[in-house]
Design a protein around this motif. Sequence first.
Motif, mmCIF file in Angstrom:
data_model
loop_
_atom_site.group_PDB
_atom_site.id
_atom_site.type_symbol
_atom_site.label_atom_id
_atom_site.label_comp_id
_atom_site.label_asym_id
_atom_site.label_seq_id
_atom_site.Cartn_x
_atom_site.Cartn_y
_atom_site.Cartn_z
ATOM 1 N N GLU A 22 28.790 40.992 42.665
ATOM 2 C CA GLU A 22 29.121 40.250 41.438
ATOM 3 C C GLU A 22 28.633 38.803 41.515
ATOM 4 O O GLU A 22 28.266 38.212 40.501
ATOM 5 C CB GLU A 22 30.630 40.299 41.188
ATOM 6 C CG GLU A 22 31.093 41.673 40.719
ATOM 7 C CD GLU A 22 32.576 41.909 40.905
ATOM 8 O OE1 GLU A 22 33.003 43.063 40.750
ATOM 9 O OE2 GLU A 22 33.306 40.952 41.219
ATOM 10 N N SER A 31 35.848 35.465 37.385
ATOM 11 C CA SER A 31 35.302 36.220 38.510
ATOM 12 C C SER A 31 35.843 35.727 39.854
ATOM 13 O O SER A 31 36.116 36.537 40.739
ATOM 14 C CB SER A 31 33.781 36.177 38.504
ATOM 15 O OG SER A 31 33.325 34.861 38.676
ATOM 16 N N GLY A 46 32.569 40.685 34.093
ATOM 17 C CA GLY A 46 33.728 39.821 34.307
ATOM 18 C C GLY A 46 33.473 38.389 33.900
ATOM 19 O O GLY A 46 34.157 37.473 34.351
#
Lengths: 244, 128
Positions: A84, A182, B42
Amino acid sequence: MSSLMNQDDFRTALESAIQGKSATRSPFSIAWASGTLTRAHLARWAENHYHYVGPFADYLAYIYARTPDHMTDAKDFLLANMYEEEIGGDRHTDLLIRFAEACGTTRERVIDPDNMSPTTRGLQSWCYTVAMREDPVIAVAGLVVGLESQVPSIYRKQTPTLRDKYKFTDEEVEFFDLHIVSDEIHGERGYQIVLEHANTPELQQKCLKICEIGAQMRLLYTTALYHDYVEQDLPLQRIEAVAA
Amino acid sequence: MPKVVFHKLGQTYEGEVKDNTNLVVRAGIRQYPYPHLRYGCGMGKCSKCACEVIAGGEHLPEPNWKEKKLLRDNLDRGYRLVCQLWISHDIELRQDSDEVWAATIRPADAIQATGVNSAPTGPLKAAP
């Protein structure tokens, strides 16, 4: 001799260890929050911050490689954080560079390691050292819980200031926006790993100690940013007067 | 503690969360509404977490710039980006199937996030 804490007490102790030396207490952070920095100051911050957070996936990769195979959930969490950070959406460092450019510096200056201060180099080196040498659970406590999990609360305070006082646009400050979500996931994953796998009193104490050291390192870094780039323009008394 | 009712593919799931909870953060650490909630980046850029708010929408803040940019007229249909919401009151949500999401919600210029709980994506049209 300390006894083994339950997970709730251990989490509270970790949060307390981090807060003890929170970077929000540094003159740089106080000046940032009070709206007294210039865009040039913020550009220097971005040029340094890149070299601290830019290698975060590298730090995690060292921890990942040294985490025992039987800790599958912990490894998966670390891998998800790495993914991510880099390719799950927009690359986080690209958003940092966008902010830096809005402050008047360039991509070339940001990625050039010659533009980081010696203290920033020290923080980056400490992160690599922890990732490469500490027990993986302690390393997660230091880097993910001690450093990364602090970020949402810091940026949550800074983002409105960047819009309202420094007059940046939403897109220019997206780096700070995304971290609210995040890094919250990443920090929580760190807590899960540490709470589950720091399963002896000794490990718990070492995790608490490294959280404390991580918070000290971050405070050292932001304090040095003030002395290296801001103090000549903004003496401490002026910042304290504005913040009062 | 806020109660979250979540509908997906004809099934209904219920759970309680702590006050001021982001459901994508919860899913990211494998807690309810994991594994049912689809999400991607996200960071409010891919729209995979978009849900229709069935009840409790009056307690939510106004849509932010990312939601306005990605959801456009879907906002008027009651959709919100769950990754941009912190829940403090009871809420009831419904999430479309991957196919319906791709056909009706996903903007042509959304990033192709492939997060840990994301839907498979086909090729996207180039951004204008």
